[in-house]
Design an enzyme around this catalytic site. Sequence first.
Site, short mmCIF file in Angstrom:
data_model
loop_
_atom_site.label_atom_id
_atom_site.label_comp_id
_atom_site.label_asym_id
_atom_site.label_seq_id
_atom_site.Cartn_x
_atom_site.Cartn_y
_atom_site.Cartn_z
N CYS A 97 -59.20 -13.53 -2.66
CA CYS A 97 -58.51 -14.23 -3.74
C CYS A 97 -57.04 -13.83 -3.77
O CYS A 97 -56.58 -13.03 -2.96
CB CYS A 97 -59.16 -13.91 -5.07
SG CYS A 97 -59.23 -12.14 -5.39
N CYS A 116 -55.85 -10.17 -4.02
CA CYS A 116 -55.88 -9.40 -2.78
C CYS A 116 -54.49 -9.29 -2.17
O CYS A 116 -54.11 -8.24 -1.64
CB CYS A 116 -56.82 -10.05 -1.75
SG CYS A 116 -58.51 -10.27 -2.34
N ASP A 127 -18.32 -26.65 9.56
CA ASP A 127 -17.26 -26.24 10.48
C ASP A 127 -16.95 -27.42 11.39
O ASP A 127 -17.86 -28.14 11.81
CB ASP A 127 -17.72 -25.03 11.30
CG ASP A 127 -16.66 -24.58 12.28
OD1 ASP A 127 -15.55 -24.27 11.84
OD2 ASP A 127 -16.95 -24.56 13.49
N ASP A 143 -18.06 -18.00 12.85
CA ASP A 143 -18.76 -18.59 11.70
C ASP A 143 -19.79 -17.64 11.11
O ASP A 143 -20.29 -17.88 10.01
CB ASP A 143 -19.48 -19.89 12.11
CG ASP A 143 -18.51 -20.98 12.55
OD1 ASP A 143 -17.41 -21.04 11.96
OD2 ASP A 143 -18.84 -21.75 13.46
#
Length: 900
Positions: free
Chosen positions: A143, A146, A569, A790
């Site tokens: 579940c 967990c 850019d 960049d």
Amino acid sequence: MPVKDPVCGMEIEPASAFATRQAKGQTYHFCSENCVTKFDATPEKYALAVPSATTGLAEDASGAVRLELPVRGLSRSGGPALAQALHSVPGVSKVNVNVGSGRAAIEYDPARAKASDFLDAVRAAGFDSAGQTMRLKVSGLYCAECVARIEGALKATPGVIEASMNAATNEVKVEYSPVIGDLNLLTKAVESAGPYKAARAAEASEPELDKEAQSADKEYRSLMRKWWFAAAIGLPTMILSYPNLFPILRDIFTRGSANLLYLWSAMGIGSLAVMMYSGSQFFSGAWQGLKHRAANMHTLIALGISVAWLYSTVALLFPQVFPSEMFVDVYYDVTVVVTGLVVLGLALEIKAKGRTSEAIKKLIGLQPKTARVVRDGSEIDIPVEEVLVNDIVVVRPGEKIPVDGEVMEGSSAVDESMITGESLPVSKRVGDEVIGATINKTGAFRFRATKVGKDTALSNIIRLVQDAQGSKVPIQKIVDQVSAYFTPSVMILAIVGFVIWYDFGPEPTLTYGLIVAVTTLIIACPCALGMATPMSLTTGIGLGAQNGILIRSGDALQAAEKLDAIILDKTGTITKGKPELTDVVIADFGLPIADWKDKSAINNQQSEILRLAASVEKSSEHPLALAIVEGAQARGLKLSNVQTFDAIAGHGVSANVEGRHILIGNLKLMNREGIALAELEDKSKALADDGKTPMYVAIDGQAAGIIAVADTVKEDSKAAIAAMKKMGLEVVMITGDNERTAKAIARHAGFQAGVDRVLAEVLPQDKAFNVQKLQLEGKKVAMVGDGINDAPALAQADIGLAIGTGTDVAIEASDITLITGSLMGVVTAIQLSRAVMRNVYQNLVGAFVYNTLGLPIALGVLYPFFGILLSPLLAALAMSFSSVTVISNANRLKGWKPSN
């Protein structure tokens, strides 16, 4: 568990240690008398002042602990900045940055800070911790709770920086410091958190995926056998539980008769068999959880069906203990049907979860099994795993390219759609790169293998997709916190509901209280909450990979959905990133290349000027010269050899070709040589205003014309920018070019003057600052780039997108990588993120609404108003299919297509 001798560093078993010593609250073990003697002489030299979070914490350790982090890219100038960043983390008492070893030692209060805080501080200072990652395959998950429990256990492990569990794939990604020492600590941490088993996840491969599929299919078939067994007993049990509804049965099984007692006895035995066989996993899961002092979904189901069975059995065997005969009734049908329906839900869940890994399977399936290589002058077929770097590989028409490489001989068109998402075949010639797993369409060629095995583009894509699927979207962290308290809260609600109905409910109060308690336990579904985002994330990231978009994490996916502005850019992103020949203008009257007429005199003059200029420029290595040469060769012009060549710095070139004196350069060169330009000067200015670089050409002392080159806009950039605007994004262009060139490129790319932002003459180091300025306006900003310069801006942005044709540095700094160089990939990435997050929100709303409405209804809030009390059978049906619904909704994403 082995420990280290503090003197020599040898790993020894504590039981076999030569001697031990106590110092500063810790026990030290020694391998020999020599080490003990050295320690006794100067214990302060070897004993840590504080416990170490890197190598281990003493059980009784308190106060400050010490963590050692390896740091990449550390320099002397950056040391103070890193130390300051680490000092700013709350709870830090001491920082020591060792530039030489590339490590930072931190003493801190574990109650106020954790290892991941220091990782964030290192990255914020512009560095990267040299942590390593490992994926663990976990079994025994039941579940949502967990997930939080496993992550918590791993994060508490010394040296672990971060842990992220994906319930959809049952894998946990652990980021840890390489000085952690014993990696078995990680698997032990998982197993200490509950009834789980952990092992290092194998690299994605067809055999491994087949093994996983077989295991899942085996579990599915086992659950379906249990379902059919429960259904076989459950159908008659349901009918016989209500004999009053059936005329014949009504007469045979009258209340209080011996026949009814025999029937109840048979139903009790049958339901017990269902509990023990079909519901065995609920009890084993609940018992394992109890041993670890934890409750889970199996606890709720086991408790619910057990209470119903025990109540029924007591009513059967000891009816006298009840205060009234109206309380004497059995609910074996609840036990049987609830068990069967929940088991069916688990089986369908396993089946649906299996479909989420289809993207990985498809990617692995692209890899060819064999390769044809040249060995000792002969062509032989070998397994693709045996191809070595620098092997010469032969590819025939229609075959898959086995590994990455560079074309050495021949040419062809290659279908790269399975990797890049581009539908049109790409032309490949000598010197071009080819990608493994793509399909050769027409010609035959040979190439030199440059990347093989785990280094190929396909292997990297698979690895990146797996890592991304192991991440979380930020909203999932909130869900995990809610889920951690869910099961205990439901158990408390069930008890409270029973007490209220027993004290204040209508007669028979015990029966009503029992039904409410069992229904509340059964209807609660933490699984729907826990699976809501992992399923969508896993499916979406796989879908992105199939469309040439590599998403690094769930954080990136959620951030992309909330963008307000996007900075592009110019060079290599909006434009092609390399100059191309655009215009040839002759001295008497100019005409663009696009209007050439094959048989016109103008065409002949332009061809002659271009041929002579290209003959000169082929001796130059300048990018503009290369553009002229490639332009001439593309038009089939035959170039001549140069007799003399002279490069004039800052002016241009002077050369002799075919006995003619050629000058190519700027206005300074023409003025220096006394060349009259007449109307060419105005035409040169017009070309420059259009973002092009004009170069004058003079032949034998007379102005002949102008050749212009430019970094041209990509074919689909204009359409991509228009699509981004349509999506409500502010699009900004950033470039280091002068304002005139920048505006010209922006005009060609579809930017509107006076409306869209164009940031020109921006220095590389200032790109990140411009991103920050937009963020200070309160906007969520994306940066798209491809170059080394960049990288800082990509890291600064809320989300960085790197063009896949760019540098490795830019790709490493980005959150999303576009395998192709097309800006349409950015549009697709944003559309995908919005589709995935929309699916996540649908799942979360459905799961929360289900539990928010289901629990009050199960507790009986509708009974005082409408006389409606929910049956445990309907609760089981709703609970079983709530998680299946979430998974099915996530799988709907597989039908998603980009709208462009």
